[in-house]
Design a protein around this motif. Structure first.
Motif, PDB file in Angstrom:
ATOM      1  N   PHE A  27      -0.215  -1.842  -3.635  1.00 41.99           N
ATOM      2  CA  PHE A  27       0.361  -0.506  -3.518  1.00 41.99           C
ATOM      3  C   PHE A  27       1.432  -0.285  -4.578  1.00 41.99           C
ATOM      4  O   PHE A  27       1.456   0.762  -5.237  1.00 41.99           O
ATOM      5  CB  PHE A  27       0.957  -0.321  -2.123  1.00 41.99           C
ATOM      6  CG  PHE A  27       1.558   1.043  -1.905  1.00 41.99           C
ATOM      7  CD1 PHE A  27       0.745   2.145  -1.689  1.00 41.99           C
ATOM      8  CD2 PHE A  27       2.933   1.221  -1.926  1.00 41.99           C
ATOM      9  CE1 PHE A  27       1.296   3.407  -1.493  1.00 41.99           C
ATOM     10  CE2 PHE A  27       3.492   2.473  -1.731  1.00 41.99           C
ATOM     11  CZ  PHE A  27       2.670   3.569  -1.509  1.00 41.99           C
ATOM     12  N   TYR A  69      -6.563   6.741   0.137  1.00 38.95           N
ATOM     13  CA  TYR A  69      -5.318   6.887   0.888  1.00 38.95           C
ATOM     14  C   TYR A  69      -5.225   8.187   1.684  1.00 38.95           C
ATOM     15  O   TYR A  69      -4.207   8.434   2.337  1.00 38.95           O
ATOM     16  CB  TYR A  69      -4.113   6.813  -0.057  1.00 38.95           C
ATOM     17  CG  TYR A  69      -3.916   5.462  -0.701  1.00 38.95           C
ATOM     18  CD1 TYR A  69      -3.375   4.401   0.019  1.00 38.95           C
ATOM     19  CD2 TYR A  69      -4.261   5.242  -2.030  1.00 38.95           C
ATOM     20  CE1 TYR A  69      -3.174   3.163  -0.578  1.00 38.95           C
ATOM     21  CE2 TYR A  69      -4.075   4.009  -2.635  1.00 38.95           C
ATOM     22  CZ  TYR A  69      -3.526   2.971  -1.897  1.00 38.95           C
ATOM     23  OH  TYR A  69      -3.338   1.743  -2.486  1.00 38.95           O
ATOM     24  N   TYR A 127       2.215   7.705   3.297  1.00 46.02           N
ATOM     25  CA  TYR A 127       1.857   6.291   3.328  1.00 46.02           C
ATOM     26  C   TYR A 127       2.771   5.525   2.374  1.00 46.02           C
ATOM     27  O   TYR A 127       2.916   5.886   1.204  1.00 46.02           O
ATOM     28  CB  TYR A 127       0.398   6.097   2.911  1.00 46.02           C
ATOM     29  CG  TYR A 127      -0.025   4.650   2.853  1.00 46.02           C
ATOM     30  CD1 TYR A 127      -0.356   3.951   4.003  1.00 46.02           C
ATOM     31  CD2 TYR A 127      -0.072   3.974   1.630  1.00 46.02           C
ATOM     32  CE1 TYR A 127      -0.745   2.617   3.953  1.00 46.02           C
ATOM     33  CE2 TYR A 127      -0.460   2.650   1.564  1.00 46.02           C
ATOM     34  CZ  TYR A 127      -0.789   1.970   2.727  1.00 46.02           C
ATOM     35  OH  TYR A 127      -1.157   0.648   2.670  1.00 46.02           O
TER      36      TYR A 127
END
Length: 396
Positions: A176, A36, A169
């Motif tokens: 996620f 990420y 993010y």
């Protein structure tokens, strides 16, 4: 509060919280940064809040009662309940040992020591610290290691700093959201930190009578907050280093060393010191916590013979497993971290009892939690438990 008073009180919360940035967390930070980038820095820093909430309660109850958590549960409830609360933590700590010894093996390679020699060396050093029987000396050693951990993590990101770009993010994807839930649960891994902060606080604060309870509680709050923020920053720094790994397996010693050297010639050495200090600090904290928790629950003293029995039951099998799987650290680390997904569930038992104790006016007197603070505490414990359940479901 004077500097002298701060110096006398400093230690229990700081050490317990820095042990949360263990070798598994550092490797996990590398993997997160690899996947990420720095997109989840906001979330990692946010995790300092639940970490603070649960740990502060452990220090608070021991500062008031002068007793460790296992002893409080045993005397206020019963030996059976104390065993029920502490023994599951002892049983799961062996998997924490495995992950820490993997970190030590990786770190040893990075600083130029054969992993087997590194494992044996740190096993012996660990043993020497455990049998010291002098908490003040042990604490000074642990504080030194924690500062080395902080310093090496800061130095390690300096070569990367010109290339770092922060961009939050957020996603609604199942992957996620599962990742976030698992990391909420991972806040309490290793789950023995509550026991360490409680036991260390009772040991240290009982010897300091000239400082009032009010100041002791005030410092516990400050030190726990400082430790919670610091440990999450260390993990953020690991994520920053992980942004340059590309397709590298962080548990592959040769690959990791090569990519770190390509960033900066001495970065393997610096990162080796970082992960060694993280693993070694966690090893000692886990060992002391297991011994204190089990012996306090049973009502036995901390005799060296008892400490060595508990240490041997956990540490020796772990180091043997790491040695036997030296050709494939990734596989054994995945095995250990998979079983450690049970940690939040195990943690919930003792955290729930702690919440009841810290809100009990008969025990805490005027320092008992208010309804609002008690609600915040149990909401935090519930979130950690849910994170643990989701983590278990995700691997089945």
């Amino acid at each position: 509060m004077s500097r002298r008073e701060v110096a006398r009180l400093f230690g229990p919360a700081w050490i317990a919280l820095l042990a949360d940035a263990d070798a598994a967390s550092i490797i996990g930070g590398l993997i997160t940064g690899k996947q990420y980038g720095l997109g989840l820095v906001w979330f990692v820093l946010l995790l300092a809040l639940p970490l603070f909430i649960v740990q502060e309660a452990a220090g608070r109850v021991s500062a008031i009662t002068g007793k460790s958590l296992g002893e409080i549960i045993r005397t206020h409830y019963s030996k059976k309940i104390a065993i029920l609360a502490t023994f599951p933590i002892f049983s799961i700590d062996v998997f924490t040992y495995i992950s820490e010894y993997i970190g030590i093996a990786l770190g040893s390679y990075l600083i130029g020591i054969p992993p087997f020699i590194g494992l044996i060396t740190f096993f012996i050093l660990h043993l020497l610290v455990i049998i010291t029987k002098n908490y003040e000396k042990t604490e000074k050693t642990l504080i030194f290691i924690s500062f080395l951990l902080i310093l090496s993590s800061i130095v390690a990101i300096i070569p990367k700093s010109p290339q770092l770009h922060f961009s939050a993010y957020i996603s609604t994807s199942n992957n996620f959201l599962t990742y976030l839930a698992i990391n909420i649960g991972a806040v309490v891994t290793p789950p023995c930190m509550l026991i360490y902060q409680s036991s260390a606080t009772s040991l240290k604060y009982n010897r300091i009578n000239e400082i009032t309870v009010k100041y002791k509680l005030s410092w516990i709050t400050r030190e726990t907050a400082l430790g919670a923020i610091s440990t999450e920053l260390v993990i953020v720094f690991a994520e920053a280093i992980g942004t340059g790994l590309n397709n590298v397996d962080p548990t592959n010693t040769f690959q990791l060393s090569s990519v770190l050297r390509s960033i900066f010639s001495v970065l393997p050495m610096i990162f080796g010191i970082l992960i060694l200090s993280a693993g070694f600090l966690a090893l000692i904290v886990v060992s002391l916590s297991s011994a204190w928790g089990v012996l306090e629950a049973l009502g036995k003293d901390n005799h060296i013979r008892n400490l060595l029995k508990i240490y041997s039951l956990e540490s020796i099998p772990a180091i043997i497993v790491v040695y036997l799987y030296s050709y494939n650290y990734s596989e054994v680390l995945q095995f250990a971290t998979t079983l450690l997904t049970l940690a939040p569930i195990v943690f919930t038992v003792i955290a729930t009892i702690l919440g009841i104790l810290v809100s009990n006016k008969n025990i805490m007197k005027e320092h008992a939690y208010s309804r609002l603070r008690m609600s915040i505490y149990f909401l935090t414990v519930a979130l950690i438990f849910i994170g643990g359940i989701i983590g278990v479901i995700s691997i089945t």
